[in-house]
Design a protein around this motif. Structure first.
Motif, PDB file in Angstrom:
ATOM      1  N   GLU A  85     114.231  92.754  91.328  1.00 34.30           N
ATOM      2  CA  GLU A  85     114.388  93.715  92.347  1.00 34.30           C
ATOM      3  C   GLU A  85     114.781  92.789  93.542  1.00 34.30           C
ATOM      4  OE1 GLU A  85     114.437  97.006  92.918  1.00 34.30           O
ATOM      5  OE2 GLU A  85     114.849  96.505  95.025  1.00 34.30           O
TER       6      GLU A  85
ATOM      7  N   GLU B 254     121.432  94.649 101.592  1.00 30.45           N
ATOM      8  CA  GLU B 254     121.307  94.117 100.383  1.00 30.45           C
ATOM      9  C   GLU B 254     122.427  94.102  99.418  1.00 30.45           C
ATOM     10  OE1 GLU B 254     117.388  95.958  98.857  1.00 30.45           O
ATOM     11  OE2 GLU B 254     118.469  96.157  96.979  1.00 30.45           O
TER      12      GLU B 254
ATOM     13  N   ASP C 199     116.985  96.380  90.440  1.00 32.96           N
ATOM     14  CA  ASP C 199     118.427  96.346  90.874  1.00 32.96           C
ATOM     15  C   ASP C 199     119.083  95.827  89.710  1.00 32.96           C
ATOM     16  OD1 ASP C 199     118.468  97.597  93.554  1.00 32.96           O
ATOM     17  OD2 ASP C 199     117.447  95.437  94.043  1.00 32.96           O
TER      18      ASP C 199
HETATM   19 MG   LIG Z   1     116.853  96.388  95.853  1.00 38.25          MG
END
Ligand SMILES: [Mg+2]
Length: 155
Positions: free
Chosen positions: A82, A16, A66
């Motif tokens: 996100e 990620e 995020d």
């Molecule tokens: Mg994330």
């Protein structure tokens, strides 16, 4: 001079973190002025317990999306993203609670699987469309053109 690193190269690691680096790499070379204001909230990832405790004390909260774009568009106050890994990414209960709360507060929220999906969500939110071999953002009746943007970015 060495060739600049590309989002695709950065995304190769598949984590990620890597996908997020790819997204911000693309943003920095996109030529889209609004993306200057896009930023990451460092709320996740693995950390030493002492560091995690310090960050919690400083106000970092589990589940906050995020990425945030603090620009209002249409009826939205801003866009929260996100970011997840394609196929394997799962939205946690904490994350879903934040997404629901932010949606109710008038923000746009998106869960994006992969950096390309996040890129497209940003473009869509900001009102960019692909017309005549380039991106057009028509706001307030005006067309704004960015020749730097390449066709393969809009898929
Ligand atoms: Mg994330």
């Amino acid at each position: 001079m060495a060739n600049p690193i590309t989002p695709e190269q950065l995304a190769k690691a598949g984590t990620e973190d890597a996908l997020q680096k790819a997204l911000f790499c693309w943003c920095s070379t996109s030529g889209i002025p609004e993306l200057k204001w896009l930023f990451h909230i460092p709320n996740g990832g693995s950390r030493h317990i002492a560091e995690a405790g310090k960050l919690k004390a400083m106000g970092v909260k589990r589940g906050v999306p995020d990425i945030f774009l603090p620009i209002g568009r249409n009826s939205f106050k801003g866009l929260w993203v996100e970011l997840k890994k394609p196929k394997t990414g799962i939205v946690s209960d904490d994350q879903q609670e934040w997404l629901d709360f932010l949606t109710n507060e008038g923000y746009a929220t998106r869960v994006c699987f992969g950096w390309e999906e996040a890129r497209n969500a940003l473009l869509e939110y900001l009102g960019y469309v692909w017309v005549d071999q380039r991106f057009v953002c028509s706001r307030n009746g005006r067309g704004v053109f960015f020749d730097k943007l390449a066709a393969e970015w809009w898929k």
